[in-house]
Design an enzyme around this catalytic site. Structure first.
Site, PDB file in Angstrom:
ATOM      1  N   SER A 284       0.851  -1.189   0.000  1.00  0.00           N
ATOM      2  CA  SER A 284       0.000   0.000   0.000  1.00  0.00           C
ATOM      3  C   SER A 284       0.885   1.237   0.000  1.00  0.00           C
ATOM      4  CB  SER A 284      -0.900   0.012   1.236  1.00  0.00           C
ATOM      5  OG  SER A 284      -0.145   0.392   2.389  1.00  0.00           O
ATOM      6  N   ASP A 285       0.325   2.360  -0.406  1.00  0.00           N
ATOM      7  CA  ASP A 285       0.963   3.632  -0.093  1.00  0.00           C
ATOM      8  C   ASP A 285       0.728   3.884   1.391  1.00  0.00           C
ATOM      9  OD1 ASP A 285       2.263   6.083  -0.355  1.00  0.00           O
ATOM     10  OD2 ASP A 285       1.179   6.647  -2.171  1.00  0.00           O
ATOM     11  N   ALA A 286       1.244   4.985   1.906  1.00  0.00           N
ATOM     12  CA  ALA A 286       1.206   5.238   3.350  1.00  0.00           C
ATOM     13  C   ALA A 286      -0.229   5.181   3.883  1.00  0.00           C
ATOM     14  CB  ALA A 286       1.831   6.595   3.652  1.00  0.00           C
TER      15      ALA A 286
END
Length: 570
Positions: A284-286
């Protein structure tokens, strides 16, 4: 779930490597497996903090923000020494070694590389990133950005892309990836399903890729397919909706049940795994970004991301709480044992593909201090200067003011716009530009709004006086792209925007952007406009050489710098 092919693209593991993964999996507890799903933000400055985190949570990865390279190297060496399973150590190596070491080479933004119109510079960017990142112990580059500038008003990708042509993105990104992964550094192609369509920032909300299925296939789909086919080890899923493809795979889905890439089974499994055939690790992104957090209750979102197809979760809000959200979801059957094992196997396979277990046995996961000599070494600096020379672009020149000479342009007024310390700590660079002009013999006055004399001249002064005091006006704009801002536009001073270039027909006026390439939309009246793309220590000095005719303008704009407005061409 799609079956993992450990012998195929992108892992290409040998039997003994697969056997090692099976052995590890047989020995790991559920808690240790859950730990492998987390890539933590390295907000740790002491060995004791790091030891406690690794002992308690067994994280699969960690990413530090840029620090002095010797400090980062020491921390990452300790991390690998105390962790039973080697970590993926990431960094935002989008523009060179500066993404992890503050004393690393700030080679150039991706858009500067594209403006050079030469793939060798993309390869050099990847090689510098891998060499300098690897020297401090990193093994995972959160790059290249494979979005494209579909919408020039997008505030977050901007200079971080290879421009607005998907074919350019593919050719440049593949060179970066080739250099990185052949040097033992995994790439993470991002931000799936594709940023750059709307004019909002996924850090602040869940943005939308609104392309239809056919248009997505011809652009973002084409890009991702090429990168996947050529062996991208990992991919980063953004907090970006793609409603058309969600509905394509789930025609009855309600609007409220459409989720962004990081949370969407339709996008990560049906589109990415099944249609595009991606077999590698999905991160995932952050997860502390609003584009993720605003989608629901955190206790439900983290397990949903794993079930949707994310193999790793980037960052946490509260480590203990987030870990327990996922651990409890496994124990309660919300995340199945099969799905947990599937994700962990991909994490371990990525580590095996990078030979991290072999390096662990040989005690070579993090190089010795001597390796730090590669950061900002003469070769890398030379390459950065060559890139600047090849990329600076004369977008518009309707007044024949160039080249500047002491005979006709001696007295120069410079307006500096932006050029402050960036969120990542990068310093202003206008002083380099101004110093070089002075060294060439020009009388340079830098506009200061606190100087009442200059302010009065711009607000109330006569044209005659303005022309008597100055021969030429140069705008030097360093308005940086950054997360957590909603626009990358020019703002002017009150009253009446008195520092706007209203005098373009009175005095030769040049506008230079050393960051955002789209400022022409705000200064369409300017007759000479230059894009330089990267606010590093090399570009400003080479800019002066271009202005003086010592070096020709070689760059080719990788975007529509005229921003679709007819008046910007005038």
């Amino acid at each position: 779930m799609t079956e993992i092919n450990l012998k195929g693209n992108p892992f290409y593991l040998k039997d003994e490597q697969i056997d090692n993964i099976k052995l590890l999996m047989s020995k790991m507890t559920v808690r240790e497996k859950v730990g492998q799903l987390f890539c933590l933000l390295g907000n740790y400055s002491t060995e004791q903090e790091i030891k406690e985190v690794i002992e308690n949570y067994r994280p699969g990865g960690m990413m530090f923000r840029p620090q002095k390279s010797s400090s980062i190297q020491a921390l990452q060496r300790y991390i690998q020494e105390v962790s039973p399973i080697p970590l993926l150590l990431g960094a935002n190596l989008e523009s060179g070694g500066d993404g992890i070491g503050t004393d690393g080479t700030f080679y150039g933004r991706q858009i500067e590389v594209a403006a050079s119109n030469d793939k060798k510079n993309a390869y050099r960017l990847g090689l510098i990133s891998a060499r300098e990142g690897g020297a401090v112990g990193c093994n995972w580059s959160f790059a290249p950005v494979v979005d494209f500038n579909k919408n020039f008003a997008n505030p977050i990708i901007n200079v971080r892309t290879y421009g607005d042509n998907p074919d350019t993105v593919i050719s440049m990104a593949q060179e970066y990836m080739k250099a990185c992964q052949s040097s033992g550094m995994a790439v993470a192609i991002k931000h799936f399903p594709g940023d750059g369509v709307d004019d909002r920032d996924q850090h602040l909300l869940t943005s939308v890729n609104s392309l239809g299925v056919s248009d997505w296939d011809k652009t973002y789909g084409k890009i991702y397919q090429a990168m996947i086919d050529n062996g991208a080890l990992t991919l980063m899923a953004g907090h970006i909706y793609q409603p058309a493809y969600t509905r394509y795979f789930n025609p009855d889905v309600k609007d409220d049940d459409i989720y962004p890439g990081s949370l969407s089974y339709e996008l990560l499994h049906d589109l990415l795994r099944e249609k595009l055939g991606f077999n590698g690790l999905i991160s995932s992104d952050a997860t502390n970004m609003a584009g993720f957090s605003s989608q629901g209750k955190r206790a439900e979102l983290l397990p949903q991301a794993i079930n949707a197809g994310c193999d790793m979760l980037l960052f946490t809000r509260d480590l203990e709480e987030d870990f327990n959200f996922v651990f409890d979801a496994v124990n309660e059957g919300v995340i199945s044992t099969d799905r947990l094992n599937d994700a962990v196997i991909r994490v371990l396979a990525t580590k095996e593909a990078l030979h991290l277990f072999l390096k662990q046995r040989n005690n070579t996961l993090v190089p010795e201090k001597e390796a730090l000599k590669v950061l900002k070494c003469p070769e890398h600096v030379k390459w950065a200067k060559e890139l600047a020379d090849e990329s600076i672009t004369l977008v518009k020149d309707k007044q024949d003011v160039l080249p500047l000479t002491l005979q006709k342009n001696k007295k120069i007024l410079v307006f500096v716009i932006g050029d402050v310390v960036s969120a990542s700590g990068k310093p202003p660079v206008s002083s380099i530009f101004i110093t070089r002009l002075k060294e060439e013999g020009f009388n340079v006055t830098v506009f200061d709004p606190e100087n009442e004399d200059l302010k009065d001249l711009m607000v109330n002064g006569s044209v005659k006086e303005l022309k008597a005091r100055f021969d030429t006006v140069i705008y030097f704009a360093n308005v940086k792209t950054a997360s957590n801002q909603t626009t990358v536009r020019l703002n002017w001073l009150k009253p009446m925007g008195y520092n706007v270039p209203w005098f373009v027909h009175e005095i030769p006026t040049i506008f230079i952007s050393i960051a955002n390439p789209y400022h022409l939309q705000d200064v369409p009246m300017v007759k000479t406009y230059i894009n330089a793309y990267t606010a590093n220590e090399y570009v400003p000095a080479i800019l002066v050489d271009k202005l003086l005719g010592k070096s020709p303008f070689k760059g080719k704009s990788p975007v529509n710098a005229f921003c679709t407005y007819w008046d910007t061409h005038i």
